[in-house]
Design a protein around this motif. Structure first.
Motif, PDB file in Angstrom:
ATOM      1  N   UNK A 169       0.832  -1.203   0.000  1.00 42.61           N
ATOM      2  CA  UNK A 169       0.000   0.000   0.000  1.00 42.61           C
ATOM      3  C   UNK A 169       0.864   1.248   0.000  1.00 42.61           C
ATOM      4  N   UNK A 170       0.409   2.258  -0.768  1.00 43.13           N
ATOM      5  CA  UNK A 170       1.116   3.525  -0.883  1.00 43.13           C
ATOM      6  C   UNK A 170       0.099   4.656  -0.710  1.00 43.13           C
ATOM      7  N   UNK A 171       0.577   5.901  -0.529  1.00 43.67           N
ATOM      8  CA  UNK A 171      -0.363   7.024  -0.446  1.00 43.67           C
ATOM      9  C   UNK A 171      -1.160   7.175  -1.738  1.00 43.67           C
ATOM     10  N   UNK A 172      -2.317   7.773  -1.606  1.00 43.92           N
ATOM     11  CA  UNK A 172      -3.200   7.960  -2.756  1.00 43.92           C
ATOM     12  C   UNK A 172      -2.536   8.826  -3.825  1.00 43.92           C
ATOM     13  N   UNK A 173      -2.825   8.518  -5.065  1.00 38.37           N
ATOM     14  CA  UNK A 173      -2.411   9.354  -6.198  1.00 38.37           C
ATOM     15  C   UNK A 173      -3.595   9.395  -7.171  1.00 38.37           C
ATOM     16  N   UNK A 179     -11.371   4.782  -6.828  1.00 35.80           N
ATOM     17  CA  UNK A 179     -10.165   4.287  -6.161  1.00 35.80           C
ATOM     18  C   UNK A 179     -10.319   4.398  -4.650  1.00 35.80           C
ATOM     19  N   UNK A 180     -10.045   3.290  -3.957  1.00 33.68           N
ATOM     20  CA  UNK A 180     -10.144   3.262  -2.495  1.00 33.68           C
ATOM     21  C   UNK A 180      -8.853   2.822  -1.813  1.00 33.68           C
ATOM     22  N   UNK A 181      -7.983   2.168  -2.566  1.00 33.15           N
ATOM     23  CA  UNK A 181      -6.702   1.729  -2.014  1.00 33.15           C
ATOM     24  C   UNK A 181      -5.689   1.730  -3.157  1.00 33.15           C
ATOM     25  N   UNK A 182      -4.431   2.054  -2.821  1.00 35.59           N
ATOM     26  CA  UNK A 182      -3.384   2.229  -3.820  1.00 35.59           C
ATOM     27  C   UNK A 182      -2.199   1.341  -3.466  1.00 35.59           C
ATOM     28  N   UNK A 183      -1.575   0.768  -4.498  1.00 36.57           N
ATOM     29  CA  UNK A 183      -0.436  -0.118  -4.301  1.00 36.57           C
ATOM     30  C   UNK A 183       0.728   0.303  -5.202  1.00 36.57           C
TER      31      UNK A 183
END
Length: 200
Positions: A169-173, A179-183
Motif C-alpha cells: 500500500x502507498x499514499x493515494x495518487x 479508487x479506495x486503495x493504492x499499491x
C-alpha cells in the motif's frame, strides 16, 4: 488435504485468475497486443462488465444496466494503453485470448497497472501470476523502475494477488472516483544474462 480444504482453496482464489493451488501458469503465453484489436476489445468489455457489476451488486443489489455499462465503457477508453503512452498485454491459454493487463506511462520512471482481467473459465490456472510477471517485463521495457495501481476495497481477490507478488500500500495518487486503495512495487534491476549472484 481434505475435500473441504481443497474446495475452500478454489473458492478463495482471486478474480484475476489465481488460486492458492494453481501450478500450471506455464500454460499461459503473454505478449503485447494492439489495444484496438477485436480480441483485446472483447476482453476489455468483459473486464469492465465484471468490475462494474460487482460495484452495482455491492451498492445497489443489482447488475448494471446495458446503458450503464455502455456509458461506463465510453467514459473509460483504453487508447492510452498503446505506444508511446503505454502497452497492452494479452494472455493466451491453450491458444485462446483469455486474459489481459495494461500499463500506462505516468512519468519517466513510473507506470500504472490497469485493466487486469482473467476470464472466469480460466481462473485458477495461474494466469494472474503469469500476467504480473509479464507486466514487470513490459514495465522495464518502458524504462520504468516502479509500478503503481489503484483499486477498490471490495476487489479482495485482486488485492490479495497484488500483495502476494510484492505490491504494498502507498499514499493515494490520481483522482479516480472509484479508487479506495493504492499499491506500488519497486522493480529490482534486471540482471544481465549469465550474471552470477554474489550469494550463490
Amino acid at each position: 488435504m481434505t475435500r473441504s480444504t481443497r474446495q475452500q482453496q478454489r473458492t478463495t482464489g482471486t478474480s484475476t485468475g489465481e488460486t492458492t493451488g494453481a501450478t500450471n501458469g506455464d500454460a499461459w503465453v503473454v505478449a503485447p497486443a494492439p489495444v484496438g484489436d477485436t480480441e483485446s476489445l472483447a476482453l476489455l468489455r468483459e473486464y469492465f462488465t465484471d468490475v462494474a457489476n460487482r460495484y452495482y451488486r455491492l451498492h445497489f443489489d443489482r447488475d448494471g444496466t446495458a446503458e450503464e455499462i455502455e456509458t461506463g465503457l465510453a467514459d473509460t477508453p483504453s487508447d492510452h494503453l498503446a505506444p508511446p503512452t503505454g502497452v497492452f498485454l494479452l494472455g493466451r491459454y491453450a491458444g485462446g485470448a483469455d486474459a489481459c493487463a495494461g500499463l500506462r506511462v505516468l512519468d519517466a520512471t513510473t507506470v500504472e497497472l490497469t485493466r487486469v482481467y482473467v476470464r472466469p473459465s480460466r481462473r485458477g490456472t495461474g494466469g494472474g501470476s503469469r500476467l504480473l510477471a509479464a507486466v514487470e517485463e513490459a514495465a522495464r521495457s518502458l524504462g520504468a523502475g516502479r509500478i503503481v495501481l489503484d483499486t477498490r476495497l471490495d476487489l479482495v481477490e485482486a488485492r490479495a494477488l497484488y500483495t502476494r507478488h510484492g505490491y504494498r500500500e502507498i499514499p493515494a495518487y490520481g483522482n479516480s472516483p472509484y479508487a479506495e486503495v493504492w499499491y506500488g512495487k519497486e522493480l529490482a534491476p534486471e540482471r544481465p544474462p549469465g550474471e552470477v549472484r554474489a550469494d550463490g
